[in-house]
Design an enzyme around this catalytic site. Structure first.
Site, PDB file in Angstrom:
ATOM      1  N   CYS A 168       2.693  50.232 114.814  1.00 36.49           N
ATOM      2  CA  CYS A 168       3.024  51.787 115.281  1.00 36.49           C
ATOM      3  C   CYS A 168       4.483  51.701 115.380  1.00 36.49           C
ATOM      4  CB  CYS A 168       2.463  52.167 116.380  1.00 36.49           C
ATOM      5  SG  CYS A 168       0.502  52.497 116.432  1.00 36.49           S
ATOM      6  N   HIS A 247      10.748  41.586 120.642  1.00 39.88           N
ATOM      7  CA  HIS A 247       9.399  41.018 119.854  1.00 39.88           C
ATOM      8  C   HIS A 247       8.998  39.887 121.100  1.00 39.88           C
ATOM      9  CE1 HIS A 247       6.141  39.411 117.459  1.00 39.88           C
ATOM     10  NE2 HIS A 247       6.616  40.302 116.307  1.00 39.88           N
ATOM     11  N   HIS A 334      17.420  63.658 125.456  1.00 35.80           N
ATOM     12  CA  HIS A 334      15.689  63.923 124.903  1.00 35.80           C
ATOM     13  C   HIS A 334      15.137  62.600 125.012  1.00 35.80           C
ATOM     14  CE1 HIS A 334      17.075  68.082 124.191  1.00 35.80           C
ATOM     15  NE2 HIS A 334      18.105  67.544 123.352  1.00 35.80           N
ATOM     16  N   HIS A 338       6.696  57.419 121.524  1.00 43.51           N
ATOM     17  CA  HIS A 338       5.502  57.244 120.461  1.00 43.51           C
ATOM     18  C   HIS A 338       4.300  57.901 120.966  1.00 43.51           C
ATOM     19  CE1 HIS A 338       2.624  55.406 117.854  1.00 43.51           C
ATOM     20  NE2 HIS A 338       2.075  54.684 118.945  1.00 43.51           N
ATOM     21  N   HIS A 367      -1.884  65.548 121.162  1.00 45.56           N
ATOM     22  CA  HIS A 367      -2.935  66.723 121.289  1.00 45.56           C
ATOM     23  C   HIS A 367      -3.038  67.543 119.592  1.00 45.56           C
ATOM     24  CE1 HIS A 367      -4.581  70.871 121.735  1.00 45.56           C
ATOM     25  NE2 HIS A 367      -5.336  70.170 122.621  1.00 45.56           N
ATOM     26  N   ASN A 371      -2.728  60.165 117.290  1.00 44.37           N
ATOM     27  CA  ASN A 371      -1.929  58.806 117.041  1.00 44.37           C
ATOM     28  C   ASN A 371      -1.725  58.568 115.552  1.00 44.37           C
ATOM     29  OD1 ASN A 371      -0.442  56.244 117.045  1.00 44.37           O
ATOM     30  ND2 ASN A 371      -1.789  55.386 118.355  1.00 44.37           N
TER      31      ASN A 371
END
Length: 463
Positions: A168, A247, A334, A338, A367, A371
């Site tokens: 992702c 990582h 801001h 994710h 919403h 995802n």
């Protein structure tokens, strides 16, 4: 004494960073985003809770406990009634997807977003010098980059990169690759395409930890146009100011918390374990230790040193208090988080001490679009723009997590006032809704009644 040394080290590091930015040729390493285009599928691809139930019922491997788990997850996921599903799943071919299904799924995202991107920017496909495509779960031959190059007849010396398995947070990995290429290729144009192949990776087994992916992931993606040509500065939407990649794959628990495997019956899918939240928090902490000195003013860094010193003395839980005592808004305006799920959004919000206003873009994206993996961040950014939140000079902190386990974060500077409604155009007036409660919560409330456990699946009408 230890605290004094820590503050002194922070001060020296801060001065060093400032000197590097001033004297080491930052002008020649700029990375501007000129445009971005998010994908919106057609209405016949929409999937609400009721149609999701019908899809679930097609899986004859599931028993009562599994159906109950899925229904409870769906109505409490934070995902709304207008997200988009892969075409082959809508048509009932999730158990036997073909390569054509996968390629058509990619073509829909690629060519819709790229056509719009070229039209809006005025940059032709033949002007593109660097092309990066990130799709974790599909790696055909020829590559997906070759598919795009062939479609748009791009030039023969284009630098093409195809990233797979990055999860992702792949968008920021791709952008980091572009940033590195910009150090070599001057006055260049680059495109990043971020999406995911879900149709061919729909889980058809009954392992609960693997069924979660079917509940959370939805179709989506984004194409972005970048340049390091300073002549295009006045046309840019954003300028990349910092990017830090972490990582945490050396940790076995983190490596295994989000992993592609086959279940005991041989069905492939993604296993999401309960260790995921802990892995995300640990990777986030490591990332912030590098990123915060790059974006916060000196007085906040001193405060950070004090807080961190207290953590180490008190052995505070790593999941709590990341932003305690810190005014992150002294460095950013801001927060683009994710939209991986309610737990991810809530966890980041709690650890950074964010308000509901800060979390609103991520919650609304989850919403409306679900995802969408690596493409999700850009729907969140689009929400901020559509709500006219982004003003010239604002700084946007972009936070992403991915399998591996990875945490990749960056900061963008807004180059001009932005107010394009983009992919949110047809629904912006509905957001935020009065409630995010799933409308089917009451209808399916009976699933929590243990007295009905004697029921059989074939006795239930989900229509």
């Amino acid at each position: 004494m230890e605290l004094f040394i820590a503050i002194y080290i922070v001060f020296l590091f801060y001065v060093f960073i400032r000197l590097c930015k001033r004297f080491l040729g930052q002008k020649n390493n700029c990375c501007y985003m000129l445009n971005y285009e998010c994908y919106k599928a057609t209405n016949d691809r929409k999937v609400d809770t009721e149609s999701s139930c019908r899809i679930v019922l097609r899986n004859k491997n599931l028993g009562w406990d599994e159906y109950k788990f899925l229904l409870k997850t769906m109505v409490s996921s934070g995902i709304g009634e207008e997200t988009y599903c892969p075409k082959n799943v809508i048509m009932g071919r999730e158990e036997n997807p073909s390569l054509i299904d996968s390629l058509e799924e990619m073509d829909d995202v690629f060519f819709d977003t790229l056509d719009n991107l070229f039209a809006k920017s005025g940059i032709s496909p033949q002007e593109i010098d660097i092309l990066v495509v990130n799709v974790s779960l599909l790696s055909p031959v020829p590559s997906l980059t070759a598919r795009i190059i062939n479609r748009y007849k791009m030039k023969s010396d284009i630098k093409a990169f195809n990233l797979s398995g990055m999860g992702c947070s792949a968008s920021l990995i791709a952008i980091d690759l572009v940033r590195q290429q910009f150090k070599i290729h001057k006055e260049a144009f680059a495109i990043v395409v971020s999406t995911e192949s879900f149709g061919a990776n729909w889980y058809c087994g009954k392992d609960k930890s693997m069924m979660l992916s079917n509940c959370l992931f939805r179709s989506g993606g984004c194409s972005m146009l970048f340049t390091n040509n300073p002549d295009f500065k006045h046309r840019a939407l954003f300028k990349l100011t910092s990017l830090v990649r972490t990582h945490f794959g050396s940790n076995d628990e983190a490596y295994e918390c989000c992993i592609q495997v086959e279940d005991d019956q041989g069905y492939p899918g993604f296993r999401l374990t309960k260790k995921l939240t802990k892995a995300a928090a640990q990777a986030f902490i490591i990332n912030l230790r590098v990123l915060l000195p790059k974006i916060l003013p000196l007085w906040e860094l001193i405060q950070y040193a004090v807080v961190y010193h207290r953590w180490s003395k008190e052995n505070s839980p790593i999941l709590e208090g990341v932003g305690e005592g810190l005014n992150l808004k002294s460095g950013v305006d801001h927060f683009c988080i994710h939209p991986g799920g309610r737990a991810v959004i809530d966890g980041v919000g709690k650890s950074l001490g964010l308000t509901e206003y800060d979390l609103e873009p991520a919650r609304m994206t989850l919403h409306r679009f679900g995802n969408t993996s690596a493409g999700g961040l850009w729907y969140v950014l689009g929400y901020m723009e559509a709500k006219k939140r982004l003003k010239k000079g604002d700084r946007v902190f972009m936070i992403s997590f991915g399998a591996g386990f990875k945490c990749n974060n960056c900061v963008w500077q807004v180059m001009r006032d932005l107010e394009d409604a983009n992919v949110w155009k047809d629904c912006m007036d509905k957001y935020p809704p009065k409630t995010l409660t799933n409308p089917f919560t009451e209808k399916y409330g009976w699933i929590n009644d243990e007295r009905l456990s004697f029921l059989r699946i074939e006795d239930i009408d989900f229509s």
